[in-house]
Design a protein around this motif. Sequence first.
Motif, PDB file in Angstrom:
ATOM      1  N   PRO A   1      47.110  43.169  42.822  1.00 55.87           N
ATOM      2  CA  PRO A   1      47.834  44.335  43.177  1.00 55.87           C
ATOM      3  C   PRO A   1      47.628  45.088  44.313  1.00 55.87           C
ATOM      4  O   PRO A   1      46.387  45.009  44.855  1.00 55.87           O
ATOM      5  N   ASP A   2      48.393  45.789  44.709  1.00 51.72           N
ATOM      6  CA  ASP A   2      48.111  46.499  45.979  1.00 51.72           C
ATOM      7  C   ASP A   2      47.436  47.632  45.818  1.00 51.72           C
ATOM      8  O   ASP A   2      47.074  48.336  46.849  1.00 51.72           O
ATOM      9  N   ARG A   3      47.312  48.109  44.829  1.00 53.65           N
ATOM     10  CA  ARG A   3      46.403  49.225  44.197  1.00 53.65           C
ATOM     11  C   ARG A   3      45.423  49.014  43.456  1.00 53.65           C
ATOM     12  O   ARG A   3      45.616  49.202  42.112  1.00 53.65           O
ATOM     13  N   LEU A   4      44.439  48.502  43.726  1.00 51.26           N
ATOM     14  CA  LEU A   4      43.091  48.040  43.111  1.00 51.26           C
ATOM     15  C   LEU A   4      42.138  49.163  42.468  1.00 51.26           C
ATOM     16  O   LEU A   4      41.561  49.636  43.195  1.00 51.26           O
ATOM     17  N   ASP A 142      48.422  54.179  36.006  1.00 55.69           N
ATOM     18  CA  ASP A 142      49.058  52.646  36.237  1.00 55.69           C
ATOM     19  C   ASP A 142      47.928  51.895  36.844  1.00 55.69           C
ATOM     20  O   ASP A 142      48.047  51.081  37.457  1.00 55.69           O
ATOM     21  N   ALA A 143      46.530  52.166  36.696  1.00 55.99           N
ATOM     22  CA  ALA A 143      45.652  51.270  37.304  1.00 55.99           C
ATOM     23  C   ALA A 143      45.640  49.989  36.323  1.00 55.99           C
ATOM     24  O   ALA A 143      45.937  49.872  35.295  1.00 55.99           O
ATOM     25  N   PRO A 144      45.607  48.954  37.256  1.00 53.80           N
ATOM     26  CA  PRO A 144      45.620  47.706  36.794  1.00 53.80           C
ATOM     27  C   PRO A 144      44.502  47.144  35.952  1.00 53.80           C
ATOM     28  O   PRO A 144      44.741  46.194  35.271  1.00 53.80           O
ATOM     29  N   VAL A 145      43.242  47.613  36.076  1.00 56.77           N
ATOM     30  CA  VAL A 145      42.298  47.192  35.173  1.00 56.77           C
ATOM     31  C   VAL A 145      41.813  48.723  34.456  1.00 56.77           C
ATOM     32  O   VAL A 145      41.510  49.653  35.222  1.00 56.77           O
ATOM     33  N   LYS A 146      41.819  48.752  33.107  1.00 58.29           N
ATOM     34  CA  LYS A 146      41.323  49.776  32.577  1.00 58.29           C
ATOM     35  C   LYS A 146      40.081  49.307  31.391  1.00 58.29           C
ATOM     36  O   LYS A 146      40.404  48.376  30.684  1.00 58.29           O
ATOM     37  N   GLY A 196      46.562  50.280  27.243  1.00 56.60           N
ATOM     38  CA  GLY A 196      46.398  49.042  27.891  1.00 56.60           C
ATOM     39  C   GLY A 196      44.485  49.020  28.221  1.00 56.60           C
ATOM     40  O   GLY A 196      44.616  47.966  28.863  1.00 56.60           O
ATOM     41  N   VAL A 221      42.856  39.652  37.724  1.00 55.68           N
ATOM     42  CA  VAL A 221      44.233  40.662  38.042  1.00 55.68           C
ATOM     43  C   VAL A 221      44.332  40.620  39.723  1.00 55.68           C
ATOM     44  O   VAL A 221      45.554  40.779  40.190  1.00 55.68           O
TER      45      VAL A 221
END
Length: 222
Positions: A1-4, A142-146, A196, A221
């Motif tokens: 993702p562009d926002r890790l 919207d964090a790709p890893v939680k 999530g 991810v």
Amino acid sequence: PDRLVVAVDGTSGSGKSSTCRGVATRLGLRYLDTGAMFRAMTWWMLEHGVDVHDPAAVAARCAEPVLESGTDPAAPTITVDGVDVAAAIRTDAVTGSVSPVSTVPEVRARLLRLQREIIGADVQPVGIVVEGRDIGSVVVPDAPVKLYLTADAAARASRRAAEQGAADVAATEQLLLSRDAIDSGRATAPLVMADGAVHVDTTGYTLDEVIELVVGMVDRVG
Ligand code: C5P
């Protein structure tokens, strides 16, 4: 993702800080400890004689302290009005007062703004691991890893007591449980498992095993 962003929440003493610093170091990411920001706010209130159990008094003063957080996982720093408070925010006085201060909506609103500024500045190009109680639910939904980290209360208390050289494991456990109760029960941004999030119970695992697991999740991810 562009926002890790790796968003890590969980109960007190569940191994969040050691895990987050280890993961950030392994992956070359920045690291933000939002609990340190709430502790720094609490330290300032105690220094200035503000009654931490009076939400109106805390709200009236919470815009005053100037907080700065460094995001190097090898040496995270925190200053208040230019004073290094990294050690001062770990005293029993601060630990015993931080949860009431953290219930005050004005405190949360101010720190939320600061947290988002720091995360926005650091997320490019490398990404950032952020730990707290409301990171996946409120700060960066919207964090790709939680992750949601927990551990048995007895395990948390004995780890924490060992870290601090404290003899009284039962008292340490009571303090952890009372912080969890206040953090989970407050109206604004309570501790919850975010949508999530992956729940990891760290009770039976070593720190290295938990770091390995999280590094694997981030790699998948990335
Ligand atoms: O993580 P740490 O134990 O240093 O956090 C101290 C306290 O700060 C927590 O018990 C909680 O009251 C508050 N906190 C919070 N929201 C966060 C991080 C910490 O309310 N995102």
